[in-house]
Design a protein around this motif. Structure first.
Motif, mmCIF file in Angstrom:
data_model
loop_
_atom_site.group_PDB
_atom_site.id
_atom_site.type_symbol
_atom_site.label_atom_id
_atom_site.label_comp_id
_atom_site.label_asym_id
_atom_site.label_seq_id
_atom_site.Cartn_x
_atom_site.Cartn_y
_atom_site.Cartn_z
ATOM 1 N N ALA A 244 0.831 -1.205 0.000
ATOM 2 C CA ALA A 244 0.000 0.000 0.000
ATOM 3 C C ALA A 244 0.865 1.255 0.000
ATOM 4 C CB ALA A 244 -0.916 -0.003 1.215
ATOM 5 N N ARG A 245 0.392 2.272 -0.681
ATOM 6 C CA ARG A 245 1.053 3.576 -0.681
ATOM 7 C C ARG A 245 0.047 4.605 -0.196
ATOM 8 N NH1 ARG A 245 3.944 4.587 -6.345
ATOM 9 N NH2 ARG A 245 4.813 6.290 -5.087
ATOM 10 N N ARG A 246 0.528 5.531 0.609
ATOM 11 C CA ARG A 246 -0.370 6.522 1.186
ATOM 12 C C ARG A 246 -0.989 7.384 0.096
ATOM 13 N NH1 ARG A 246 -1.329 11.409 3.085
ATOM 14 N NH2 ARG A 246 -2.249 11.632 5.165
ATOM 15 N N GLU A 247 -2.328 7.494 0.166
ATOM 16 C CA GLU A 247 -3.029 8.328 -0.797
ATOM 17 C C GLU A 247 -2.837 9.799 -0.439
ATOM 18 O OE1 GLU A 247 -7.076 7.179 -0.774
ATOM 19 O OE2 GLU A 247 -6.687 5.087 -1.339
ATOM 20 N N PRO A 248 -2.771 10.659 -1.436
ATOM 21 C CA PRO A 248 -2.666 12.094 -1.131
ATOM 22 C C PRO A 248 -3.929 12.578 -0.425
ATOM 23 C CG PRO A 248 -2.999 11.725 -3.483
ATOM 24 C CD PRO A 248 -2.775 10.386 -2.881
ATOM 25 N N GLY A 249 -3.760 13.562 0.418
ATOM 26 C CA GLY A 249 -4.897 14.096 1.150
ATOM 27 C C GLY A 249 -4.520 14.385 2.580
ATOM 28 N N ARG A 252 -5.206 11.158 8.107
ATOM 29 C CA ARG A 252 -6.471 10.460 8.350
ATOM 30 C C ARG A 252 -6.433 9.730 9.693
ATOM 31 N NH1 ARG A 252 -10.970 9.333 5.567
ATOM 32 N NH2 ARG A 252 -10.138 10.488 3.791
ATOM 33 N N ARG A 317 -6.237 2.339 5.545
ATOM 34 C CA ARG A 317 -6.294 3.662 4.907
ATOM 35 C C ARG A 317 -5.894 4.773 5.862
ATOM 36 N NH1 ARG A 317 -11.893 4.872 3.807
ATOM 37 N NH2 ARG A 317 -11.058 6.821 2.990
#
Length: 435
Positions: A244-249, A252, A317
């Motif tokens: 998994a790669r951290r999603e931009p944003g 969280r 996530r």
């Protein structure tokens, strides 16, 4: 060396034989004076039953059903242990307080018997499972409680069957009643009386944290009869996603739990106010409307109740898990977040401070908005710290709280219990009466 004449050898042998015969006669006369003649030989001590002979009967918490577990998203988490235990036992029965919906769960729990209320009504059903159902059990039986509420009914069943009784609890009912109703409330007094009746009478008491052990001993339970078996985590299911790669944003934060005062969910909202974060809230409860109102203008997603199998994806996530509760027993959602390799922030309060090692597997803070805000800022600004805390948290759960380890500990405990006669078989007096 000179040879001994044969005649001398014969004389010596004859003398030794006479000496042995005389000694045997003296010993026989001595024993005859010690043990009255004519007594039948003592029967050999029977070997304790093996696990393959054992019938394990789990009594669910009073008023709780498999359907409630399902609706709360807890079903798969709660039954995982019993699915793993079943192959080692002769039989396994779950006594629920549900209706025919629970009976239909047999297809999801192969090999496990389900007993539920088929129309008797609460009072008659409790009496039936305490006094009539146990008469149908055959062979060595161990009755186990899931929590203290309803343990009086379970103990009455064990007494009826002459079975072993294991009082297991994940939190002290009396302490929860103090928080909910006050120290002098009728609910607290009733809970204390129940604990004082059940724990000392049990063949074994099982708690989920060391801090609870002293509370059980204070009821009069024997020190050698109290065992700590922590809550477990399915570490295969709750695991990091290595690809998994951290999603931009925004950063969280995840929270999973009942939205009730004990969990401090409004403090959760207040502590995150003004930060560039997104919050995922999983759970329902009386404070949901107040939380929605308090979260106006914030990036908060209320997911309601999710199936247990959906939680790993949500946790993966997230960047951290936050639990601001005022008190806990041995919080399962926190453990599952740690198993997923998440850094955790927890209130420095009973049940949480025993799980999280500050600066090693997570951060402990006072349950105050400013302290929560500072901890979130610290993690959001230091990805290296997040990775180190999450890695150590995962390692700790693997080493001490895996489902496999709990299966091993439970089976070892059952063997130890079976090595002694059940207290219920020879105890005098009356069992605590079911309501």
């Amino acid at each position: 060396m000179p040879r001994v004449p044969p005649a001398a050898c014969s004389a010596r042998s004859s003398g030794r034989a006479m000496d042995l015969a005389a000694a045997a006669a003296i010993e026989t006369r001595t024993l005859s004076r010690m043990v009255p003649s004519g007594l039948p030989p003592q029967p050999p001590v029977p070997a304790p039953p093996s696990l393959a002979d054992l019938h394990l009967v789990l009594f669910m918490t009073d008023g709780i059903s498999l359907r409630i577990w399902e609706e709360a998203g807890m079903f798969e988490r709660e039954v995982a242990l019993y699915r793993r235990l079943r192959p080692y036992l002769r039989a396994l029965t779950i006594v629920t307080y549900g209706d025919r919906w629970d009976a239909a769960c047999r297809s999801r729990l192969p090999g496990i018997r389900i007993v539920c209320d088929r129309g008797l009504g609460p009072a008659r059903y409790r009496d039936w499972i305490a006094r009539r159902l146990p008469r149908l059990w055959r062979g060595p039986t161990l009755v186990k409680t899931n929590q203290t509420a309803g343990a009086d009914t379970a103990f009455a069943a064990a007494r009826t069957a002459g079975a072993w009784f294991m009082a297991r609890c994940g939190y002290m009912l009396s302490e929860a009643c103090v928080h909910l109703h006050g120290p002098d409330s009728p609910q607290t007094q009733s809970a204390r009386a129940l604990e004082a009746a059940v724990f000392p009478a049990a063949d074994r008491c099982v708690v989920t944290a060391d801090a609870m052990r002293g509370s059980v001993l204070a009821t009069g339970a024997d020190a050698g009869a109290v065992t700590v078996i922590p809550n477990y985590v399915d570490t295969d299911r709750f695991a990091p996603d290595p690809g998994a790669r951290r999603e931009p944003g925004p950063f969280r934060v995840a929270f999973i739990g009942r939205l009730v005062p004990q969990k401090n969910p409004l403090l959760l909202i207040e502590g995150l106010r003004g930060l560039d974060v997104a919050l995922d809230v999983v759970g329902q409860g009386e404070l949901l409307p107040a939380m929605r109102a308090a979260a106006q203008g914030m990036d908060v997603t209320f997911h309601g109740i999710l199936p247990h199998l959906a939680l790993p994806a949500l946790l993966r996530r997230a960047d951290c898990f936050l639990l601001p509760s005022g008190y806990e027993g041995h919080p399962k959602a926190l453990l599952e977040a740690m198993a997923c390799g998440l850094p955790v922030i927890g209130a420095n309060r009973p049940g949480i401070c025993e799980v999280v090692r500050h600066g090693r597997t997570g951060l402990l803070v006072e349950p105050e908005a400013d302290a929560i805000r500072d901890a979130v800022r610290t993690l959001a600004g230091d990805c290296g710290l997040r990775a180190a805390l999450g890695r150590a948290a995962r390692e700790e759960v693997l080493a001490t709280l895996s489902l496999e380890r709990t299966v091993h500990n439970e089976l070892a405990l059952y063997r130890d219990i079976l090595a002694r006669p059940p207290k219920a078989a020879g105890a005098g007096g009356e069992a605590p009466c079911p309501r």
